[in-house]
Design a protein around this motif. Sequence first.
Motif, PDB file in Angstrom:
ATOM      1  N   ALA A  54       0.834  -1.208   0.000  1.00 52.41           N
ATOM      2  CA  ALA A  54       0.000   0.000   0.000  1.00 52.41           C
ATOM      3  C   ALA A  54       0.866   1.254   0.000  1.00 52.41           C
ATOM      4  O   ALA A  54       0.551   2.240  -0.686  1.00 52.41           O
ATOM      5  CB  ALA A  54      -0.928  -0.012   1.208  1.00 52.41           C
ATOM      6  N   ASN A  55       1.960   1.238   0.761  1.00 55.15           N
ATOM      7  CA  ASN A  55       2.843   2.402   0.796  1.00 55.15           C
ATOM      8  C   ASN A  55       3.487   2.659  -0.561  1.00 55.15           C
ATOM      9  O   ASN A  55       3.596   3.809  -1.003  1.00 55.15           O
ATOM     10  CB  ASN A  55       3.924   2.204   1.868  1.00 55.15           C
ATOM     11  CG  ASN A  55       3.451   2.600   3.249  1.00 55.15           C
ATOM     12  OD1 ASN A  55       2.869   3.665   3.436  1.00 55.15           O
ATOM     13  ND2 ASN A  55       3.677   1.737   4.223  1.00 55.15           N
ATOM     14  N   ARG A  57       2.253   1.759  -3.417  1.00 56.05           N
ATOM     15  CA  ARG A  57       1.165   2.230  -4.281  1.00 56.05           C
ATOM     16  C   ARG A  57       0.938   3.728  -4.074  1.00 56.05           C
ATOM     17  O   ARG A  57       0.720   4.484  -5.030  1.00 56.05           O
ATOM     18  CB  ARG A  57      -0.106   1.459  -3.960  1.00 56.05           C
ATOM     19  CG  ARG A  57      -1.335   1.890  -4.780  1.00 56.05           C
ATOM     20  CD  ARG A  57      -2.608   1.530  -4.047  1.00 56.05           C
ATOM     21  NE  ARG A  57      -2.692   2.226  -2.764  1.00 56.05           N
ATOM     22  CZ  ARG A  57      -3.511   1.867  -1.776  1.00 56.05           C
ATOM     23  NH1 ARG A  57      -4.271   0.794  -1.901  1.00 56.05           N
ATOM     24  NH2 ARG A  57      -3.541   2.561  -0.657  1.00 56.05           N
ATOM     25  N   ASP A  58       1.019   4.166  -2.808  1.00 51.35           N
ATOM     26  CA  ASP A  58       0.809   5.581  -2.508  1.00 51.35           C
ATOM     27  C   ASP A  58       1.928   6.448  -3.080  1.00 51.35           C
ATOM     28  O   ASP A  58       1.693   7.616  -3.438  1.00 51.35           O
ATOM     29  CB  ASP A  58       0.705   5.781  -0.997  1.00 51.35           C
ATOM     30  CG  ASP A  58      -0.600   5.238  -0.435  1.00 51.35           C
ATOM     31  OD1 ASP A  58      -1.553   5.058  -1.219  1.00 51.35           O
ATOM     32  OD2 ASP A  58      -0.656   4.977   0.787  1.00 51.35           O
ATOM     33  N   SER A  61       0.937   7.007  -6.494  1.00 50.74           N
ATOM     34  CA  SER A  61      -0.213   7.912  -6.498  1.00 50.74           C
ATOM     35  C   SER A  61       0.239   9.364  -6.376  1.00 50.74           C
ATOM     36  O   SER A  61      -0.292  10.258  -7.055  1.00 50.74           O
ATOM     37  CB  SER A  61      -1.164   7.550  -5.351  1.00 50.74           C
ATOM     38  OG  SER A  61      -2.240   8.479  -5.275  1.00 50.74           O
ATOM     39  N   HIS A  62       1.224   9.605  -5.502  1.00 51.93           N
ATOM     40  CA  HIS A  62       1.732  10.977  -5.340  1.00 51.93           C
ATOM     41  C   HIS A  62       2.464  11.451  -6.595  1.00 51.93           C
ATOM     42  O   HIS A  62       2.419  12.644  -6.933  1.00 51.93           O
ATOM     43  CB  HIS A  62       2.643  11.063  -4.129  1.00 51.93           C
ATOM     44  CG  HIS A  62       1.896  11.026  -2.826  1.00 51.93           C
ATOM     45  ND1 HIS A  62       0.973  11.977  -2.460  1.00 51.93           N
ATOM     46  CD2 HIS A  62       1.923  10.130  -1.796  1.00 51.93           C
ATOM     47  CE1 HIS A  62       0.466  11.692  -1.267  1.00 51.93           C
ATOM     48  NE2 HIS A  62       1.022  10.570  -0.853  1.00 51.93           N
ATOM     49  N   GLN A  79       3.709  16.682  -2.664  1.00 52.51           N
ATOM     50  CA  GLN A  79       3.625  15.318  -3.176  1.00 52.51           C
ATOM     51  C   GLN A  79       4.954  14.585  -2.988  1.00 52.51           C
ATOM     52  O   GLN A  79       4.976  13.391  -2.678  1.00 52.51           O
ATOM     53  CB  GLN A  79       3.225  15.323  -4.654  1.00 52.51           C
ATOM     54  CG  GLN A  79       1.931  16.074  -4.956  1.00 52.51           C
ATOM     55  CD  GLN A  79       0.775  15.623  -4.073  1.00 52.51           C
ATOM     56  OE1 GLN A  79       0.531  14.423  -3.920  1.00 52.51           O
ATOM     57  NE2 GLN A  79       0.063  16.592  -3.493  1.00 52.51           N
ATOM     58  N   ASN A  82       5.275  13.778   0.768  1.00 56.47           N
ATOM     59  CA  ASN A  82       4.423  12.648   1.143  1.00 56.47           C
ATOM     60  C   ASN A  82       4.978  11.330   0.613  1.00 56.47           C
ATOM     61  O   ASN A  82       4.918  10.294   1.286  1.00 56.47           O
ATOM     62  CB  ASN A  82       3.010  12.863   0.612  1.00 56.47           C
ATOM     63  CG  ASN A  82       2.297  14.005   1.310  1.00 56.47           C
ATOM     64  OD1 ASN A  82       2.690  14.422   2.405  1.00 56.47           O
ATOM     65  ND2 ASN A  82       1.260  14.532   0.683  1.00 56.47           N
ATOM     66  N   HIS A  86       6.010   7.768   2.653  1.00 58.32           N
ATOM     67  CA  HIS A  86       5.527   6.421   2.319  1.00 58.32           C
ATOM     68  C   HIS A  86       6.689   5.476   2.021  1.00 58.32           C
ATOM     69  O   HIS A  86       6.647   4.296   2.397  1.00 58.32           O
ATOM     70  CB  HIS A  86       4.582   6.489   1.120  1.00 58.32           C
ATOM     71  CG  HIS A  86       3.232   7.039   1.443  1.00 58.32           C
ATOM     72  ND1 HIS A  86       2.371   6.437   2.343  1.00 58.32           N
ATOM     73  CD2 HIS A  86       2.590   8.151   0.996  1.00 58.32           C
ATOM     74  CE1 HIS A  86       1.258   7.138   2.433  1.00 58.32           C
ATOM     75  NE2 HIS A  86       1.357   8.190   1.630  1.00 58.32           N
TER      76      HIS A  86
END
Length: 242
Positions: A54-55, A57-58, A61-62, A79, A82, A86
């Motif tokens: 998940a991290n 993936r994030d 995403s950023h 971004q 962040n 992650h």
Amino acid sequence: MLEPPAGQPDLICGVERKLVESFLELVRDNYRKADAANLFLEQRTGEANVYGIANLRDVLSHLATLLNPKTPAEKRPQQLTNAEEHLRRAIVEPYETALNKLTVQFDDLYEKYKRDVLPVQARFPGLQAAPNAGSVEAQLEEVRGLTSNGRLAKAKNLWNPEWEAGVTGFMDGYKKLSDLHRLIEEYCFKQAQLARDETNQSELVSLRAQLEERGTKLEASSRWSTIATIWGLIATVLLGAI
């Protein structure tokens, strides 16, 4: 690298070049660390690292948000910040999670060790080299220190040598506890085998004693049977003579 026309901003996909390059360098320099941490956790626990995935993936995403033309320019640097967080989590948390799981397993094993091995250590030569409670506690204190250092560094959310040392602390703590777990488990197995051997030996001695007792009774019974047969023959002869 082509230079932008004079007076024109240096952009990639409409985003400041320096910001895009910093993001790409972040991924280039740290993705493999996160991938290695993910593999470490899965191999040690047999569980899929859902939070690590998940991290990562994030992070992607950023990056997508950073490159999105609709993202306001003032929100793009955030971004990158962040994504760094992650990635840090994707690197450090698998080692912390693996250590926490091993700690729970070790606590149960250590209770068994104190209950079954230490009280009988002096009786069995094969247990003489088993570490005593003081030795185990000293090693556990080292593991706790490494774990504490790792958690303190993780809480600061800074990508610096101290944070890197915190990751190493979790890794070293896991190795030390894993080695201790293996040693304690080995002596638990030895004690269980010795206890079984002792029980079997005791049962064998008891069985031998029972067999000897039965043999004695059979021998006595056989003697009395022989005497009774002889007297029976004598009585038969006497009766016939009369």
